[in-house]
Design an enzyme around this catalytic site. Structure first.
Site, PDB file in Angstrom:
ATOM      1  CE  LYS A 206      -3.513   2.227   2.796  1.00 33.91           C
ATOM      2  NZ  LYS A 206      -4.337   2.134   3.986  1.00 33.91           N
ATOM      3  CD  GLU A 212       9.666  -5.711   6.780  1.00 29.64           C
ATOM      4  OE1 GLU A 212       9.530  -4.588   6.241  1.00 29.64           O
ATOM      5  OE2 GLU A 212       9.250  -5.963   7.911  1.00 29.64           O
ATOM      6  N   GLY A 267      -4.728  -1.946   5.262  1.00 30.20           N
ATOM      7  CA  GLY A 267      -3.952  -3.067   4.726  1.00 30.20           C
ATOM      8  C   GLY A 267      -4.570  -4.416   5.073  1.00 30.20           C
ATOM      9  NE  ARG A 268      -6.121  -3.787  11.270  1.00 28.32           N
ATOM     10  CZ  ARG A 268      -5.525  -2.606  11.347  1.00 28.32           C
ATOM     11  NH1 ARG A 268      -4.422  -2.378  10.659  1.00 28.32           N
ATOM     12  NH2 ARG A 268      -6.026  -1.641  12.092  1.00 28.32           N
ATOM     13  CD  GLU A 353      -1.448  -4.305  11.574  1.00 25.67           C
ATOM     14  OE1 GLU A 353      -0.290  -4.748  11.602  1.00 25.67           O
ATOM     15  OE2 GLU A 353      -2.025  -4.052  10.505  1.00 25.67           O
ATOM     16  CG  HIS A 384      -2.124 -35.397  17.259  1.00 23.86           C
ATOM     17  ND1 HIS A 384      -2.252 -36.624  17.850  1.00 23.86           N
ATOM     18  CD2 HIS A 384      -3.185 -35.253  16.422  1.00 23.86           C
ATOM     19  CE1 HIS A 384      -3.337 -37.220  17.366  1.00 23.86           C
ATOM     20  NE2 HIS A 384      -3.917 -36.410  16.497  1.00 23.86           N
ATOM     21  CE  LYS A 512       5.838  -0.964   9.749  1.00 20.31           C
ATOM     22  NZ  LYS A 512       4.797  -0.324   8.965  1.00 20.31           N
TER      23      LYS A 512
END
Ligand SMILES: O=P(O)(O)OC[C@H]1O[C@](O)(CO)[C@@H](O)[C@@H]1O
Length: 548
Positions: A206, A212, A267-268, A353, A384, A512
């Site tokens: 965005k 990254e 974004g999410r 978030e 398990h 960040k």
């Protein structure tokens, strides 16, 4: 403004919780033969069973009263009307506009954004058709066979989750790969199997500043250009999805290869925008449209159904009840469907978030717990691994069990076994096994009496843990879209109840900032600055080790 805890509805829930917190959920079934139908709802093709919660008619009534007391209907209307609900960033929150199939106009800053949404959808449709038909050619004239999506957080989790969920519907036209981690291992491994002449990169960010993603995109570009000295190769192999087209252009991506997203999409919550491009490329655009249609069906339900029958509202209220009033701060997401493998990770970002905040909209500290610690994985694998703790550990955990009635693909007997496990776990978590029953069982098995007492406490299952069961008829693009929208609206409602601003994420900024400051020190480009002894010590240690 009255704070939440001063509301009489809040206070009566606190009293009610104190009075009922230890009541056995299984007793509630004995008191009400119709409990399953009274405490479950169906929306679209999903059944929501919330009967295995410590919740009676009175609890539900009081939670619904709280929803009214905090003006939920008015907040919902504001969401729908594009009010700037992301108040700290002064932005509208309009992911619903991305999937509205009615043609309704949504306005932001005097602009009809519906037109822009449709234009981008049309651009996606044409692009997907070209790539999938082999008409979009790489620098050497060969059609594309592999798509690499580069992005992180909301620019990765949604498309990756949806591609995995719908993989059984994919044909062999294109393969899709995801790179999110800045750890070079991931991109190196993905690139190692690819042919640069036939690979298309979708750089999804965005902001187009996320370090990254930018590093991964630069590495991908260098990899392509090492093989394709050809001028213009980037234009044939890179597209971007961003709200910052000029930054994408600065990376060499042609403006006509940029798909736009907007400030009013978080974004999410951006899977429904061109961020969903990898899904549309992988499966074909019609599947992406079906996802939008499924989400829209739930939007209609959320905006129109009365609160008592409104599934996302109920999901939210029950979550608040368990978390804030019954003091269970964690929420497990346990899908019993291989397709939903990445759902827990997706919802983790969406919920944590959004509601992982402790100041209210006016910046005041709130005196109650808010967003749940959300975690989980495929339930059958979890059985398990960590279910031991669910059944006998020190923490009470609320859990959502998610499955489907009909499998998309099955092998003889597998799906029945899977569903039996899902149901058995919700039953075990509710009913547990007390010591008398354990002792009786040990006696029946002929264990010597002297050993019975010693073993019995280890076999007690405490039970009385709340679970919700969401059963989809079948996982399809439409039902998946609906499932995600249910959780999105749940998050919205919980934010309203807790009075937090669900649509910013200031809490991710500090890390960040510090990483950007530390990177040149780690690289030896800048001397270590004075900071806490641990961080300076670790930098010196890494530098010394690297220099040998
Ligand atoms: O799409 P972008 O701008 O690269 O951001 C990626 C992700 O980073 C975050 O800002 C958090 O770090 C998320 O909210 C977002 O989904």
């Amino acid at each position: 403004m009255t704070s939440r805890t001063q509301l009489p509805e809040w206070q009566s829930l606190v009293k009610h919780a104190a009075a009922v917190k230890d009541r056995p959920i299984s007793d509630l079934f004995q008191q009400d033969a119709q409990r399953f139908s009274n405490f479950s709802r169906k929306v679209a093709s999903t059944l929501y069973d919330f009967s295995k919660n410590n919740l009676c008619e009175s609890t539900l009534g009081q939670l619904l009263d709280l929803a009214q007391a905090v003006d939920l209907p008015a907040w919902r209307q504001q969401l729908w009307d594009g009010a700037p609900l992301n108040s700290t960033e002064k932005r509208a929150v309009l992911h619903v506009a991305l999937r509205d199939r009615s043609g309704r106009a949504y306005w932001v800053d005097g602009k009809n954004i519906t037109l822009e949404v449709h234009a981008q959808l049309e651009k996606m449709r044409r692009f997907c058709a070209d790539v999938r038909a082999g008409q979009w050619l790489g620098y050497s004239g060969k059609p594309i066979t592999d798509v690499v999506s580069i992005g992180i957080g909301g620019s990765n989790l949604g498309p990756q989750m949806a591609c995995e969920a719908l993989a059984s519907y994919a044909d062999d036209t294109l393969k899709v790969h995801f790179v999110s981690n800045v750890d070079g291992v991931q991109i190196r491994r993905v690139l190692a199997s690819l042919d640069p002449e036939r690979t298309l990169f979708v750089v999804a960010s965005k902001t187009f500043t996320t370090r990254e993603t930018m590093l991964n995109a630069q590495t991908a570009k260098a990899w392509l250009l090492q093989r394709a000295c050809e001028h213009g190769a980037v234009a044939k192999h890179f597209v971007a999805v961003t709200s910052s087209v000029e930054k994408a252009e600065a990376m060499g991506i042609a403006p006509e290869n940029c798909f736009e997203m907007w400030d009013w999409v978080g974004g999410r919550f951006s899977l429904w925008s061109a961020i969903g491009l990898p899904v549309a490329l992988y499966l074909g655009f019609s599947y992406f449209e079906q996802m939008l249609a499924g989400a829209y069906e739930i939007d209609r339900h959320f905006f129109e159904a009365p609160e008592r029958d409104n599934v996302p509202v109920l999901m939210a209220l029950i979550g608040v009840w368990n978390n804030t009033f019954l003091n269970m701060p964690t929420q497990a997401i346990l899908p019993y469907d291989q397709a939903l493998k990445f759902l827990p990770a997706y919802l983790q970002q969406a919920e944590m978030e959004s509601n992982g905040k402790t100041v209210n909209r006016r910046g005041e500290q709130v005196p109650y717990t808010t967003g749940a610690i959300l975690w989980g994985q495929l339930g059958i694998d979890g059985q398990h691994a960590f279910y031991q703790l669910l059944h006998q550990g020190a923490h009470k955990v609320a859990a959502d069990f998610i499955g489907s009635v009909t499998p998309v693909l099955d092998a003889e007997g597998h799906h029945t076994n899977l569903l039996a496990n899902l149901l058995a776990q919700t039953q075990a978590l509710m009913e547990g096994v007390g010591e008398p029953a354990v002792l009786a069982d040990l006696a029946a098995r002929g264990l010597p009496e002297a050993e019975q007492g010693a073993l019995a406490p280890h076999k007690v299952h405490r039970g009385n843990q709340p679970t919700n069961t969401l059963l989809m008829t079948k996982i399809t693009a439409q039902s998946l879209g609906g499932l995600i929208a249910l959780y999105e609206h749940k998050i919205f409602v919980q934010g309203v109840i807790w009075d937090v601003c669900s649509y910013d994420q200031w809490g991710v900024e500090l890390g960040k900032l510090l990483a950007n400051r530390l990177e040149p020190q780690l690289a030896g480009e800048e001397p270590p600055i004075t900071q806490d002894g641990s961080t300076s010590g670790l930098i010196r240690y890494v530098r010394a080790q690297q220099l040998g």
